[in-house]
Design an enzyme around this catalytic site. Structure first.
Site, PDB file in Angstrom:
ATOM      1  N   CYS A 366       0.830  -1.201   0.000  1.00 27.65           N
ATOM      2  CA  CYS A 366       0.000   0.000   0.000  1.00 27.65           C
ATOM      3  C   CYS A 366       0.873   1.263   0.000  1.00 27.65           C
ATOM      4  O   CYS A 366       1.523   1.557  -0.986  1.00 27.65           O
ATOM      5  CB  CYS A 366      -0.972  -0.044   1.173  1.00 27.65           C
ATOM      6  N   HIS A 493      -3.651  -5.200  -0.019  1.00 29.33           N
ATOM      7  CA  HIS A 493      -3.218  -5.748   1.277  1.00 29.33           C
ATOM      8  C   HIS A 493      -3.345  -7.278   1.259  1.00 29.33           C
ATOM      9  O   HIS A 493      -4.362  -7.833   1.698  1.00 29.33           O
ATOM     10  CB  HIS A 493      -4.065  -5.179   2.416  1.00 29.33           C
ATOM     11  N   GLU A 495      -2.107  -9.449   3.135  1.00 26.30           N
ATOM     12  CA  GLU A 495      -2.136 -10.068   4.467  1.00 26.30           C
ATOM     13  C   GLU A 495      -3.548 -10.430   4.919  1.00 26.30           C
ATOM     14  O   GLU A 495      -3.734 -11.326   5.751  1.00 26.30           O
ATOM     15  CB  GLU A 495      -1.478  -9.148   5.499  1.00 26.30           C
TER      16      GLU A 495
END
Length: 538
Positions: A366, A493, A495
């Site tokens: 990001c 993102h 994750e």
């Protein structure tokens, strides 16, 4: 539909989220379809405008919902996909009731906490509990509900009353409550197993059977919590109490979970990652990042060591005021493989340290990717004032700019949120190979600024490639550096979709590079060991 309500007492943060996730894991291991709802009694509509220092990270869902980090635990443990309505807040409930009142739905009646707010809570839970979360359109059979905060808080009272009524509406055989409390030494959280006499005393004063007092002692990792609950007969209790139509003995999934936990405890080799960010004083601010790194480290049989570095400590201003802190931060940075989640760069002069990124293995997520673009523009393209308009509204070279849909007058829900598709435009991309050679990936986003596509050709001439873009080719999603082992950046993102047994490819690539195994992994067709790569929920 069976409902399991998880509440907490004495203190907040006692571990209700892990208990709820672990219960769901056990139930799913028996072949049941399980969903989860998190209730947060605060008045905010959602978690989108919170500072990470308030409640930790803001977890983002496929539909763009900005929710409590506990929903990340549910998704990781159960391998499910939740929606924004799986996170219920006081703000959402009151907003829905007030909207109904304005439309005249209550026919002129006095709108009150009881029955209107409590009825709205029950209606929300009942409706959301039946929404499929497994990707196969199957309706859930069990809904695990976590009530945030502590029983006794004023803000929790409408929810407590709602569930007091709810248990009678859905009938006793379809509802049970698990209360997580603290045993000072601190189901019961403590550092060591409870003695029988202590269990019997708790049982007597709480009006439950001794077998219903479950000790959740400290364990080596959260992966052992579902196993600990199963060892103490939690599934037996659920089968009897809720008349669940399943074999009491958990299936293959839980045995694989045990194998993963055992392997985690045996890890000897270490891999060090330096995480440079803005909110490193609170590790919860990066919960999903740390989990994704842990998943990847476990997949390659390494123990993870994270070195947190406050990005401001790398600045020249810190050297002038606190030289010791400045040199310690630089030492950490130089001895760890860099992960730049939100790498802070001074809007005017940060080139003194940014070039170190190109020497190390690096993953930028990001803002981390956007700042890698700024750094390259300054130090390779020679644009000394290159910057993001987030930091400098009028730079001569605006390499990162506001998105058109960004509403600067309102913060909540105005970002580019949720699952979006990224198309790979290069067959030689390292990240594409890590994803299995696919043509596109669907990952979750949360940002207000983007790379200025009008300038991308300047970067690509110098080997800074934008190998992934959105479906219209307008937004730059993935960057890679030519002739570098692993220097990647992603606008999304990754994750948020990492799982213990299915690590996120960008994070896995970083850990492989850090351990010196990336090239070998790529040469083998991106295959992990059989025990990791073949694990699926069954």
């Amino acid at each position: 539909m069976k409902y399991i309500l998880v509440t907490g007492g004495v203190i907040s943060g006692i571990g209700k989220g892990i208990i709820a996730s672990s219960l769901g894991t056990i139930l799913k291991s028996c072949g049941l379809h399980v969903t989860a709802i998190k209730i947060d009694p605060y008045i905010n509509i959602d978690a989108g405008t919170f500072s990470p220092y308030e409640h930790g990270e803001v977890f983002v869902l496929d539909d763009g919902g900005e929710v409590d980090l506990d929903l990340g635990n549910y998704e990781r443990f159960l391998d499910i996909r939740l929606t924004r309505d799986n996170n219920l807040t006081t703000g959402k409930i009151y907003q829905s009731v007030i909207n109904k009142e304005r439309k005249g739905d209550y026919l002129g009646k006095t709108v009150q906490v009881v029955p209107h707010i409590t009825d709205a809570i029950q209606e929300w839970v009942r409706k959301q509990a039946r929404v499929s979360v497994d990707g196969d359109s199957a309706e859930p059979q069990v809904c695990v509900i976590e009530l945030g905060g502590t029983v006794g808080d004023i803000e929790s009272m409408p929810f407590i009353e709602a569930f007091r009524q709810f248990q009678f509406k859905v009938k006793r055989e379809n509802f049970c409550n698990i209360h997580v409390s603290l045993i000072p030494q601190i189901m019961c959280r403590c550092s060591t197993p409870l003695e029988t006499a202590v269990k019997e005393k708790i049982s007597m004063f709480c009006h439950v059977e001794p077998s219903q007092v479950i000790c959740v002692r400290d364990v080596s990792s959260v992966y052992r919590v579902p196993l600990l609950l199963e060892e103490q007969g939690v599934m037996n209790f659920f089968c009897q109490r809720l008349n669940l139509p399943v074999d009491v003995k958990p299936r293959k999934m839980l045995s694989k979970w045990k194998e993963m936990a055992d392997r985690s405890d045996r890890l000897l080799e270490r891999v060090s990652i330096a995480l440079v960010g803005k909110y490193t004083k609170l590790s919860d601010a990066y919960t999903s990042v740390i989990k994704a790194l842990e998943h990847s480290a476990l997949a390659i049989n390494h123990k993870l060591e994270v070195k947190y570095i406050d990005s401001e400590d790398l600045e020249p201003s810190t050297q002038q005021v606190e030289p010791v802190k400045y040199h310690e931060a630089w030492q950490k940075l130089c001895t760890g493989i860099l992960f730049g989640l939100s790498l802070f760069m001074s809007p005017y002069n940060s080139s003194h340290y940014a070039r170190i990124l190109l020497v190390l293995f690096c993953a930028g997520v990001c803002l981390g990717m956007q700042l890698a673009v700024c750094e390259f523009a300054r130090n390779v393209l020679g644009w000394e004032d290159a910057n993001s308009t987030e930091f400098n509204p009028e730079p001569q070279h605006p390499v990162v700019i506001d998105m058109p849909e960004h509403n600067s007058g309102q913060l909540g829900g105005t970002m580019r949120l949720g699952q979006r598709r990224t198309i790979f435009n290069s067959t030689s991309s390292v990240l594409r190979k890590l994803y299995g050679g696919v043509e596109y990936v669907d990952e979750r986003h949360r940002h207000r600024f983007e790379v200025n596509r009008e300038l991308k050709h300047h970067f690509e001439k110098k080997g800074f490639q934008f190998v992934g873009q959105d479906v219209k080719g307008e937004r730059m999603e993935v960057i890679e550096l030519d002739d570098h082992c692993y220097f990647v950046g992603v606008q999304y993102h990754p994750e948020f979709t990492s799982r213990p047994i299915k690590p996120s490819p960008p994070y896995l690539g970083l850990l492989l590079a850090a351990a010196g195994k990336l090239q070998s992994y790529l040469n083998k067709g991106c295959r992990l060991s059989p025990r990791v790569s073949q694990f699926k929920y069954q």
